[in-house]
Design an enzyme around this catalytic site. Structure first.
Site, PDB file in Angstrom:
ATOM      1  N   SER A 144      77.429  92.245  -3.310  1.00  0.00           N
ATOM      2  CA  SER A 144      77.534  91.044  -4.132  1.00  0.00           C
ATOM      3  C   SER A 144      78.295  91.350  -5.412  1.00  0.00           C
ATOM      4  O   SER A 144      78.226  92.486  -5.922  1.00  0.00           O
ATOM      5  CB  SER A 144      76.137  90.520  -4.495  1.00  0.00           C
ATOM      6  OG  SER A 144      76.206  89.484  -5.463  1.00  0.00           O
ATOM      7  N   TYR A 157      68.039  91.816  -9.189  1.00  0.00           N
ATOM      8  CA  TYR A 157      68.851  91.670  -7.974  1.00  0.00           C
ATOM      9  C   TYR A 157      70.182  92.382  -8.137  1.00  0.00           C
ATOM     10  O   TYR A 157      70.611  93.131  -7.248  1.00  0.00           O
ATOM     11  CB  TYR A 157      69.077  90.180  -7.699  1.00  0.00           C
ATOM     12  CG  TYR A 157      70.062  89.887  -6.601  1.00  0.00           C
ATOM     13  CD1 TYR A 157      69.700  89.972  -5.261  1.00  0.00           C
ATOM     14  CD2 TYR A 157      71.370  89.518  -6.905  1.00  0.00           C
ATOM     15  CE1 TYR A 157      70.607  89.696  -4.251  1.00  0.00           C
ATOM     16  CE2 TYR A 157      72.287  89.241  -5.905  1.00  0.00           C
ATOM     17  CZ  TYR A 157      71.900  89.325  -4.578  1.00  0.00           C
ATOM     18  OH  TYR A 157      72.813  89.059  -3.587  1.00  0.00           O
TER      19      TYR A 157
END
Length: 251
Positions: A144, A157
């Site tokens: 990501s 995250y």
């Protein structure tokens, strides 16, 4: 074995209900992929995903797999590879977590890290070794852009993805020359169930667009791809912003 066009004929998806994973599978099945293994926790959703791929002509097998149960990975994934060569493994599992809650509940934060990093490292190493033994294949890992620079809004995250991203870069180097292709995928905000209810970020994308980028990356044997591609430039700028300026961004 991949066909003459480099398209995988067999596919293993770790995270069998992932919207990005299934979009990629649908795209590849409409090309030349014939056999798909969907690995995930047994559920109605996993069975529905399998049926959706069978309806377009794929031979689909479901595999009971738990990212958190790292002790079972060698046995569970070893059985899949024992069925025959796997041309492509797509590691598509991950959790976003709830940043506000996770800051207050460390065990919840640890679980985010265990799924996104520890579980992914374990599964990647098992699959990379199996691909190396068979002498060919691609390992595609969903990272990501959140891992490029930790943001206040989702640093738990983001840090887990940063660790995974660094691991994949090293794994790609370790596999160089072995016949195993490792590709890291860095999507931006993707409109999925996981992000439902969150305000879309600039350059938001869809599972289908990520799938198209993965297919192109496979053909080019890329080691890292950004989705959309413009994020490569955007994140290069953000990564080098002085911290006082970065803290003032609405991110």
């Amino acid at each position: 074995m991949k066909d003459a066009f480099g398209a995988p004929q067999s596919l293993l998806i770790l995270g069998g209900t992932s919207e990005i994973g299934l979009a990629t599978a649908r795209r590849l099945v409409t090309r030349r992929t014939r056999t798909v293994f969907l690995a995930g926790r047994p559920s109605e959703g996993l069975e529905a995903a399998a049926e959706s791929l069978r309806s377009i002509g794929a031979e689909v097998h479901t595999v009971a797999f738990d990212a958190l149960d790292t002790g079972s990975h060698e046995v569970v994934l070893g059985k899949v590879f024992a069925e025959g060569d796997i041309d492509m493994v797509l590691l598509a599992f991950g959790v976003l977590g709830d940043q506000a809650r996770d800051e207050q509940e460390p065990p919840a934060a640890v679980q985010v890290a265990q799924v996104n990093y520890t579980g992914a490292v374990s599964a990647s190493l098992v699959c990379a070794a199996a691909l190396q033994t068979q002498g060919h294949g691609s390992l595609v890992v969903l990272s990501s852009v959140a891992g490029e620079r930790a943001r206040r809004a989702n640093f738990i995250y983001g840090s887990s993805k940063a660790g995974l991203d660094a691991f994949c870069q090293g794994l790609a180097d370790a596999m160089h020359g072995s016949g195993v292709h490792v590709m890291t995928v860095r999507p931006g905000f993707v409109r999925t169930r996981m992000t439902a209810g969150l305000p879309a970020a600039p350059l938001a994308t869809t599972p289908g667009e990520v799938a198209a980028a993965i297919e192109l990356g496979l053909r080019r044997r890329s080691t890292t791809i950004w989705v959309p591609g413009a994020l490569r430039v955007v994140m290069a700028g953000i990564r080098h912003l002085p911290r006082p300026l970065f803290r003032r961004l609405p991110v």
